[in-house]
Design an enzyme around this catalytic site. Structure first.
Site, PDB file in Angstrom:
ATOM      1  N   ASP A   1       0.846  -1.189   0.000  1.00  0.00           N
ATOM      2  CA  ASP A   1       0.000   0.000   0.000  1.00  0.00           C
ATOM      3  C   ASP A   1       0.886   1.244   0.000  1.00  0.00           C
ATOM      4  OD1 ASP A   1      -2.998   0.859   0.744  1.00  0.00           O
ATOM      5  OD2 ASP A   1      -1.645   2.135   1.861  1.00  0.00           O
TER       6      ASP A   1
ATOM      7  N   ASN B   1      -2.793  13.163  -3.469  1.00  0.00           N
ATOM      8  CA  ASN B   1      -3.955  13.670  -4.210  1.00  0.00           C
ATOM      9  C   ASN B   1      -4.385  15.058  -3.720  1.00  0.00           C
ATOM     10  OD1 ASN B   1      -4.439  11.623  -6.110  1.00  0.00           O
ATOM     11  ND2 ASN B   1      -5.536  10.375  -4.625  1.00  0.00           N
TER      12      ASN B   1
ATOM     13  N   HIS C   1      -5.466  14.802  -8.614  1.00  0.00           N
ATOM     14  CA  HIS C   1      -5.613  13.400  -8.998  1.00  0.00           C
ATOM     15  C   HIS C   1      -4.775  13.009 -10.213  1.00  0.00           C
ATOM     16  CE1 HIS C   1      -8.649  12.131  -6.073  1.00  0.00           C
ATOM     17  NE2 HIS C   1      -9.092  13.379  -6.144  1.00  0.00           N
TER      18      HIS C   1
ATOM     19  N   ASP D   1      -2.520   9.785 -10.225  1.00  0.00           N
ATOM     20  CA  ASP D   1      -2.515   8.755 -11.276  1.00  0.00           C
ATOM     21  C   ASP D   1      -1.109   8.509 -11.807  1.00  0.00           C
ATOM     22  OD1 ASP D   1      -5.234   8.517 -11.004  1.00  0.00           O
ATOM     23  OD2 ASP D   1      -5.745   9.520 -12.893  1.00  0.00           O
TER      24      ASP D   1
ATOM     25  N   GLU E   1      -4.875   2.507  -3.985  1.00  0.00           N
ATOM     26  CA  GLU E   1      -3.403   2.546  -3.956  1.00  0.00           C
ATOM     27  C   GLU E   1      -2.811   1.257  -3.393  1.00  0.00           C
ATOM     28  OE1 GLU E   1      -4.762   4.794  -0.194  1.00  0.00           O
ATOM     29  OE2 GLU E   1      -5.535   4.326  -2.177  1.00  0.00           O
TER      30      GLU E   1
END
Length: 232
Positions: free
Chosen positions: A69, A77, A82, A86, A112
């Site tokens: 993770d 973010n 975002h 990404d 994630e």
């Protein structure tokens, strides 16, 4: 990771469009069957061995299951937007691909979170690969279009499959994913940027109810001698 070449439509359903990694559906529809066959062959092997050989069996190759993770991903973010989030997810996928062998399995598990399945690997090598991935991500600069550099770390939970050497079929792949998730949570609760390994104990659960109790609580598991969590 381009299985199902003859059926592009089926492959598309099993692939994460953002990172290009396979998705959870692929893991359960395709790879889990292979893992089940591996476990069954180990189980047959165990029944042919006498107790004196069980120690030798521990040196056999295993599947390494790693739940990973990205630490504080929400902050990425929130700070950068975002699109940068990404970009980081895609970059992490690329670093992972460079760190594993061609037939290992990389899954975007959701958000994630990623699942890494290392095939046919010695136990000690499993730890080396996990550390290699973690350190490679830590050292990788993620550069935004605006010229900012984002640095990230990851946390991991690591489990070997089969889990109990003497009873390979007792703990399923799905159970092992649950254990890896427990270990990941332990890593995140204890400072992040680390890996936790689930170490099988001396005792083996006698019933499926015992397995359920073991999976529901690492404290119960430790008291019953089924497993312990160790920082790796």
């Amino acid at each position: 990771k381009t299985q199902n070449k003859n059926n592009p439509q089926k492959e598309a359903v099993m692939k994460d469009p953002l990172t290009g990694l396979m998705n959870r559906r692929y893991m359960f529809d395709v790879e889990e069957r292979k893992i089940r066959r591996f476990i069954e062959s180990r189980d047959r092997k165990m029944h042919l061995l006498d107790n004196r050989n069980i120690i030798q069996e521990k040196n056999d190759n295993v599947y390494g299951v790693i739940m990973m993770d990205i630490d504080h991903f929400k902050r990425v973010n929130d700070l950068y937007g975002h699109d940068v989030g990404d970009m980081v997810l895609k970059g992490v996928a690329e670093v992972m691909q460079e760190s594993v062998r061609a037939d290992d399995i990389l899954i975007r598990w959701g958000g994630e979170e990623f699942l890494i399945v290392l095939k046919n690997i010695p136990l000690e090598k499993m730890f080396e690969v996990a550390k290699k991935i973690r350190k490679a991500i830590e050292k990788h600069p993620f550069t935004t279009q605006g010229g900012s550099t984002v640095w990230i770390t990851v946390s991991m939970g690591i489990v070997a499959l089969p889990f109990f050497v003497s009873e390979p079929k007792l703990v399923t792949f799905e159970n092992v994913v649950t254990l890896a998730d427990t270990a990941l949570y332990h890593s995140k609760e204890n400072g992040r940027d680390m890996a936790t390994f689930v170490v099988p104990g001396q005792n083996v659960p006698a019933t499926q109810e015992d397995v359920g109790n073991m999976l529901s609580s690492s404290e119960i598991a430790a008291v019953d001698g089924f497993f312990t969590l160790v920082k790796n």
